[in-house]
Design a protein around this motif. Structure first.
Motif, PDB file in Angstrom:
ATOM      1  N   UNK A 140       2.612   6.601   0.489  1.00 14.99           N
ATOM      2  CA  UNK A 140       1.717   7.688   1.220  1.00 14.99           C
ATOM      3  C   UNK A 140       0.819   7.071   2.054  1.00 14.99           C
ATOM      4  N   UNK A 141       0.295   5.817   1.658  1.00 18.70           N
ATOM      5  CA  UNK A 141      -0.961   5.118   2.506  1.00 18.70           C
ATOM      6  C   UNK A 141      -0.069   4.717   3.906  1.00 18.70           C
ATOM      7  N   UNK A 142       1.155   3.951   3.654  1.00 14.84           N
ATOM      8  CA  UNK A 142       1.853   3.777   4.921  1.00 14.84           C
ATOM      9  C   UNK A 142       2.008   4.897   5.671  1.00 14.84           C
ATOM     10  N   UNK A 143       2.399   6.031   5.316  1.00 16.93           N
ATOM     11  CA  UNK A 143       2.432   6.873   6.344  1.00 16.93           C
ATOM     12  C   UNK A 143       1.280   7.400   7.036  1.00 16.93           C
ATOM     13  N   UNK A 168       6.948  -1.404  -1.859  1.00 16.05           N
ATOM     14  CA  UNK A 168       6.132  -0.668  -1.018  1.00 16.05           C
ATOM     15  C   UNK A 168       5.036  -1.331  -0.155  1.00 16.05           C
ATOM     16  N   UNK A 169       4.591  -2.398  -0.927  1.00  9.96           N
ATOM     17  CA  UNK A 169       3.459  -3.300  -0.298  1.00  9.96           C
ATOM     18  C   UNK A 169       3.991  -3.954   0.932  1.00  9.96           C
ATOM     19  N   UNK A 186      -9.917   1.545   8.445  1.00  9.74           N
ATOM     20  CA  UNK A 186     -10.672   1.482   7.033  1.00  9.74           C
ATOM     21  C   UNK A 186      -9.707   0.292   6.155  1.00  9.74           C
ATOM     22  N   UNK A 187      -8.286   0.247   6.014  1.00 12.76           N
ATOM     23  CA  UNK A 187      -7.662  -0.583   5.411  1.00 12.76           C
ATOM     24  C   UNK A 187      -7.918  -2.024   5.789  1.00 12.76           C
ATOM     25  N   UNK A 188      -8.280  -2.357   7.236  1.00 12.39           N
ATOM     26  CA  UNK A 188      -8.146  -3.730   7.881  1.00 12.39           C
ATOM     27  C   UNK A 188      -9.706  -4.247   7.115  1.00 12.39           C
ATOM     28  N   UNK A 196      -4.746  -5.753  -4.612  1.00 11.82           N
ATOM     29  CA  UNK A 196      -5.984  -5.160  -4.973  1.00 11.82           C
ATOM     30  C   UNK A 196      -6.761  -4.241  -3.979  1.00 11.82           C
ATOM     31  N   UNK A 197      -6.534  -4.693  -2.902  1.00 12.33           N
ATOM     32  CA  UNK A 197      -7.428  -4.127  -1.668  1.00 12.33           C
ATOM     33  C   UNK A 197      -6.346  -2.819  -1.055  1.00 12.33           C
ATOM     34  N   UNK A 198      -5.024  -2.933  -1.260  1.00 15.41           N
ATOM     35  CA  UNK A 198      -3.979  -1.825  -1.014  1.00 15.41           C
ATOM     36  C   UNK A 198      -4.568  -0.794  -2.013  1.00 15.41           C
ATOM     37  N   UNK A 199      -4.533  -1.011  -3.298  1.00 12.02           N
ATOM     38  CA  UNK A 199      -4.861   0.053  -4.106  1.00 12.02           C
ATOM     39  C   UNK A 199      -6.189   0.580  -4.135  1.00 12.02           C
TER      40      UNK A 199
END
Length: 283
Positions: free
Chosen positions: A61-64, A19-20, A75-77, A45-48
């Motif tokens: 779901x985050x990817x979508x 997934x990552x 926000x993710x960056x 850690x940052x993805x979760x």
């Protein structure tokens, strides 16, 4: 009402890695930001963190959401961007730089310094102060870059929280500061602002160490505690960039948790200071 329950503790590790991988690949293919070779534990850690912050249940779901919502991407960056810094961080580094690098810089008619991964700029202003006290700032241009435009905006403003000044003053004195640190800033309604004379030879610009190329030849490159977040392949790629960007006898300054050892560039430098991770290009 359904209670939100974090699920990463129970997820299959191999499925999580897939997934990552898909998330980072999607970001690269769709937006051009390349985080595929960042150190996995840090990225995980940052993805979760972002999954939970967005009230989602899975990385997929985050990817979508990232692919269809550019605000979520930003926000993710921001989560991926490491912004830990302070004025005269690691005072012993600045003492060693003053003792062993400044004499070399004094032999040059002009000086170009690249501070890569400058974050909010505290260490950039620290270097400007050091060079000012050594009589070198007038002939120096410092190029300060970061991938994150938000932290660059803070750096360019030269404004920092007043409550940090006590610690920064202590760092400055330990680093061999020769004046009252308060001479360099004025207190404002929102914090402190450093004197404009310190920023006149600073150039702040966005630069991505992963995807962007060299843009000048430098006498000094500082990249302290950034490479620890990259895997070995990416570290070698960035070291090649730094090597290509340094003139002969140019100085490379790394963080206290980093080293030129075990990289492809190891044989092209000699050690100026092993304890402070300062190296000189000799080939």
């Amino acid at each position: 009402m359904n209670q939100f329950i974090p699920v990463e503790k129970n997820i299959d590790e191999e499925l999580e890695k897939i997934e990552i991988h898909l998330l980072l690949e999607g970001i690269f293919l769709h937006y051009g930001y390349d985080y595929r070779n960042y150190a996995y534990p840090s990225i995980r850690r940052r993805v979760w963190h972002r999954v939970h912050a967005e009230k989602l249940l899975t990385i997929t779901s985050l990817l979508e959401k990232v692919l269809y919502d550019s605000a979520c991407l930003q926000r993710l960056l921001a989560d991926f961007s490491i912004n830990v810094t302070e004025m005269f961080r690691d005072p012993s580094f600045f003492l060693e730089f003053k003792e062993k690098v400044i004499p070399l810089l004094k032999t040059y008619p002009s000086i170009r310094i690249w501070h890569a991964g400058c974050s909010t700029g505290e260490e950039v202003y620290s270097m400007a102060i050091l060079l000012h006290e050594e009589g070198l700032y007038e002939k120096t241009k410092i190029y300060a870059t970061d991938i994150n435009t938000d932290v660059l905006r803070v750096a360019k403003s030269g404004q920092f929280p007043l409550e940090n000044m006590k610690k920064y003053t202590n760092n400055y004195l330990q680093a061999g500061g020769e004046r009252a640190f308060s001479d360099y800033y004025k207190v404002t309604d929102t914090g402190v602002k450093f004197d404009s004379s310190l920023s006149k030879n600073l150039v702040f610009a966005q630069h991505n160490l992963v995807t962007d190329s060299s843009f000048n030849e430098f006498h000094v490159i500082l990249c302290r505690n950034v490479l620890i977040y990259f895997n070995r392949e990416l570290q070698n790629k960035v070291h090649q960039l730094f090597y290509d960007s340094l003139g002969m006898f140019g100085v490379l300054c790394l963080g206290n948790k980093e080293s030129i050892n075990y990289t492809n560039m190891n044989d092209y430098y000699e050690v100026i200071s092993q304890s402070q991770k300062i190296y000189k290009k000799i080939k």
